[in-house]
Design a protein around this motif. Structure first.
Motif, PDB file in Angstrom:
ATOM      1  N   ALA A 229      -4.668   1.336 -13.491  1.00 23.04           N
ATOM      2  CA  ALA A 229      -3.477   0.600 -12.914  1.00 23.04           C
ATOM      3  C   ALA A 229      -3.021   1.328 -11.768  1.00 23.04           C
ATOM      4  CB  ALA A 229      -2.659   0.168 -13.862  1.00 23.04           C
ATOM      5  N   ALA A 230      -2.838   2.677 -11.763  1.00 23.92           N
ATOM      6  CA  ALA A 230      -2.378   3.188 -10.610  1.00 23.92           C
ATOM      7  C   ALA A 230      -3.149   3.081  -9.329  1.00 23.92           C
ATOM      8  CB  ALA A 230      -2.050   4.805 -10.898  1.00 23.92           C
ATOM      9  N   THR A 231      -4.714   3.278  -9.572  1.00 24.27           N
ATOM     10  CA  THR A 231      -5.632   2.980  -8.554  1.00 24.27           C
ATOM     11  C   THR A 231      -5.359   1.639  -8.020  1.00 24.27           C
ATOM     12  OG1 THR A 231      -7.067   4.661  -9.589  1.00 24.27           O
ATOM     13  CG2 THR A 231      -8.119   3.184  -7.936  1.00 24.27           C
ATOM     14  N   LEU A 232      -5.271   0.563  -8.961  1.00 20.55           N
ATOM     15  CA  LEU A 232      -5.064  -0.728  -8.177  1.00 20.55           C
ATOM     16  C   LEU A 232      -3.775  -0.861  -7.413  1.00 20.55           C
ATOM     17  CD1 LEU A 232      -5.991  -3.613  -8.168  1.00 20.55           C
ATOM     18  CD2 LEU A 232      -4.805  -3.983 -10.376  1.00 20.55           C
ATOM     19  N   VAL A 233      -2.820  -0.216  -7.921  1.00 19.33           N
ATOM     20  CA  VAL A 233      -1.714  -0.290  -6.876  1.00 19.33           C
ATOM     21  C   VAL A 233      -1.876   0.291  -5.581  1.00 19.33           C
ATOM     22  CG1 VAL A 233       0.911   0.343  -6.762  1.00 19.33           C
ATOM     23  CG2 VAL A 233       0.045  -0.581  -9.056  1.00 19.33           C
ATOM     24  N   GLY A 234      -2.652   1.246  -5.629  1.00 23.38           N
ATOM     25  CA  GLY A 234      -3.112   1.964  -4.480  1.00 23.38           C
ATOM     26  C   GLY A 234      -3.700   1.375  -3.594  1.00 23.38           C
ATOM     27  N   MET A 235      -4.449   0.265  -3.997  1.00 27.81           N
ATOM     28  CA  MET A 235      -5.421  -0.493  -3.044  1.00 27.81           C
ATOM     29  C   MET A 235      -4.457  -1.675  -2.579  1.00 27.81           C
ATOM     30  SD  MET A 235      -8.465  -0.557  -5.994  1.00 27.81           S
ATOM     31  CE  MET A 235      -9.542  -1.978  -4.885  1.00 27.81           C
ATOM     32  N   THR A 236      -3.131  -1.760  -2.376  1.00 33.27           N
ATOM     33  CA  THR A 236      -2.349  -2.610  -2.018  1.00 33.27           C
ATOM     34  C   THR A 236      -1.372  -2.051  -0.992  1.00 33.27           C
ATOM     35  OG1 THR A 236      -0.329  -2.206  -3.845  1.00 33.27           O
ATOM     36  CG2 THR A 236      -2.571  -3.513  -4.406  1.00 33.27           C
ATOM     37  N   PRO A 237      -0.614  -3.087  -0.385  1.00 31.54           N
ATOM     38  CA  PRO A 237       0.321  -2.500   0.582  1.00 31.54           C
ATOM     39  C   PRO A 237       1.478  -1.529  -0.095  1.00 31.54           C
ATOM     40  CG  PRO A 237      -0.246  -4.817   1.262  1.00 31.54           C
ATOM     41  CD  PRO A 237      -1.159  -4.356  -0.214  1.00 31.54           C
ATOM     42  N   SER A 238       1.648  -1.995  -1.433  1.00 32.13           N
ATOM     43  CA  SER A 238       2.595  -1.516  -2.118  1.00 32.13           C
ATOM     44  C   SER A 238       2.609   0.061  -2.466  1.00 32.13           C
ATOM     45  CB  SER A 238       2.749  -1.839  -3.481  1.00 32.13           C
ATOM     46  OG  SER A 238       3.312  -3.379  -3.430  1.00 32.13           O
ATOM     47  N   ALA A 239       1.355   0.705  -1.991  1.00 33.91           N
ATOM     48  CA  ALA A 239       1.005   1.974  -2.286  1.00 33.91           C
ATOM     49  C   ALA A 239       2.100   2.820  -1.373  1.00 33.91           C
ATOM     50  CB  ALA A 239      -0.408   2.327  -1.899  1.00 33.91           C
ATOM     51  N   HIS A 240       2.623   2.342  -0.061  1.00 29.62           N
ATOM     52  CA  HIS A 240       3.055   3.218   0.773  1.00 29.62           C
ATOM     53  C   HIS A 240       4.738   2.783   0.493  1.00 29.62           C
ATOM     54  CE1 HIS A 240      -0.462   4.404   2.940  1.00 29.62           C
ATOM     55  NE2 HIS A 240      -0.766   2.863   3.056  1.00 29.62           N
ATOM     56  N   HIS A 241       5.027   2.097  -0.472  1.00 31.29           N
ATOM     57  CA  HIS A 241       6.591   1.739  -0.675  1.00 31.29           C
ATOM     58  C   HIS A 241       7.108   1.997  -2.160  1.00 31.29           C
ATOM     59  CE1 HIS A 241       6.804  -0.914   3.010  1.00 31.29           C
ATOM     60  NE2 HIS A 241       5.463  -1.314   2.662  1.00 31.29           N
ATOM     61  N   VAL A 242       6.179   2.485  -3.160  1.00 28.13           N
ATOM     62  CA  VAL A 242       6.604   2.897  -4.380  1.00 28.13           C
ATOM     63  C   VAL A 242       6.515   4.241  -4.627  1.00 28.13           C
ATOM     64  CG1 VAL A 242       6.243   2.344  -6.846  1.00 28.13           C
ATOM     65  CG2 VAL A 242       5.848   0.559  -5.294  1.00 28.13           C
ATOM     66  N   PRO A 243       7.433   5.086  -4.834  1.00 30.22           N
ATOM     67  CA  PRO A 243       7.418   6.554  -5.161  1.00 30.22           C
ATOM     68  C   PRO A 243       6.376   6.848  -6.401  1.00 30.22           C
ATOM     69  CG  PRO A 243       9.683   5.861  -4.857  1.00 30.22           C
ATOM     70  CD  PRO A 243       8.765   4.568  -4.619  1.00 30.22           C
ATOM     71  N   ALA A 244       5.646   7.942  -5.833  1.00 26.47           N
ATOM     72  CA  ALA A 244       4.986   8.167  -7.288  1.00 26.47           C
ATOM     73  C   ALA A 244       5.395   8.136  -8.487  1.00 26.47           C
ATOM     74  CB  ALA A 244       3.971   9.368  -6.852  1.00 26.47           C
ATOM     75  N   GLU A 245       6.526   8.857  -8.754  1.00 30.00           N
ATOM     76  CA  GLU A 245       7.157   9.050  -9.809  1.00 30.00           C
ATOM     77  C   GLU A 245       7.516   7.751 -10.408  1.00 30.00           C
ATOM     78  OE1 GLU A 245      10.320  11.946  -9.627  1.00 30.00           O
ATOM     79  OE2 GLU A 245       9.159  13.548  -8.914  1.00 30.00           O
TER      80      GLU A 245
END
Length: 273
Positions: A229-245
């Protein structure tokens, strides 16, 4: 291999045809481009940089996610519409190109991406893929009227250049998310929602250059672990908007089996006459 796409490539500096030599591509003007030992070549103008290209870690995670088959229906839908020489603009690991070649719809594939890490993998994804590091926002290092099918899967859309490289009768396949894409995760993870006017903006991008021929929806129910799921989010524009923690905390709260729905629109465009 680059030998399979040599006749498709053009010099990024002067636009002349490139010819394959001993570990180099060279144009008549003397511009020369070394072929990396991993099998890809970089065809960038002198002032171009890596910019927002995917890192090695991002590429590895995406390769693992796609190899697990989560987006297999999308790969199959693209392959069913592919023919001849296929250019994948923003090809990433070459996953979709390789699927088209294995299906027999595509005869050879040209992968373009700004990430050298992605092109290392694309060069190995299938023997008939030629991998090229290139900037999609600039003139493509591709000869005019040589491509039968252009893929654009969640990638920048350079409509004039796509039109230039397509042969008469060629087609452009564009994949974009629908409003339902990963909707189950938007609230819990704080993801960006899909712009309600996305289709309108997409039509504006191609106005006067391409006309819409058909559009189909591809829906894929997903059951993911936290890492996927984390990888999937990283494939979207949200990767640059949601802090990792915050992302990790949100995923942990969703439990060990995370349910989501991936939904994309596959649009087929034809060049305007």
């Amino acid at each position: 291999m680059l030998s399979d796409v040599e006749d498709l490539l053009a010099c990024p500096l002067c636009g002349a045809d490139l010819a394959l030599g001993e570990r180099t591509l060279r144009c008549p003007a003397g511009h020369s481009f070394d072929i990396a030992r991993q099998g890809y070549v970089t065809l960038l103008a002198g002032d171009a940089g890596a910019g927002t290209a995917d890192t090695s870690a991002m590429v590895r995670a995406r390769a693992d996610f796609l190899a697990a088959g989560h987006y297999a229906p999308l790969a199959a839908a693209l392959a069913a519409s592919a023919s001849g020489a296929v250019l994948d603009a923003g090809a990433g690991t070459g996953h979709y190109l390789a699927a088209a070649l294995r299906s027999g719809g595509a005869e050879r594939g040209l992968a373009l991406d700004l990430s050298k890490h992605a092109m290392r993998r694309a060069a190995r994804a299938h023997p008939k893929i030629g991998a090229v590091v290139a900037d999609l926002w600039r003139d493509l290092p591709v000869r005019s009227a040589t491509i039968d099918t252009v893929y654009d899967v969640f990638a920048p859309r350079n409509a004039p250049e796509f039109r230039r490289v397509l042969r008469p009768g060629g087609r452009l396949l564009v994949v974009t998310p629908t409003a339902a894409h990963l909707s189950e995760l938007v609230g819990p993870l704080g993801l960006l929602s899909v712009d309600e006017r996305k289709d309108e903006r997409l039509a504006g991008t191609f106005e006067g250059v391409f006309g819409l021929d058909s559009a189909d929806t591809v829906t894929m129910p997903l059951e993911l672990n936290e890492e996927e799921a984390a990888t999937l989010v990283g494939m979207t524009p949200s990767a640059h908007h949601v802090p990792a923690e915050r992302l990790r905390a949100g995923l942990a709260a969703l439990g060990p089996k995370i349910q989501a729905t991936a939904q994309m629109r596959l649009s087929v465009y034809l060049p305007e006459r």
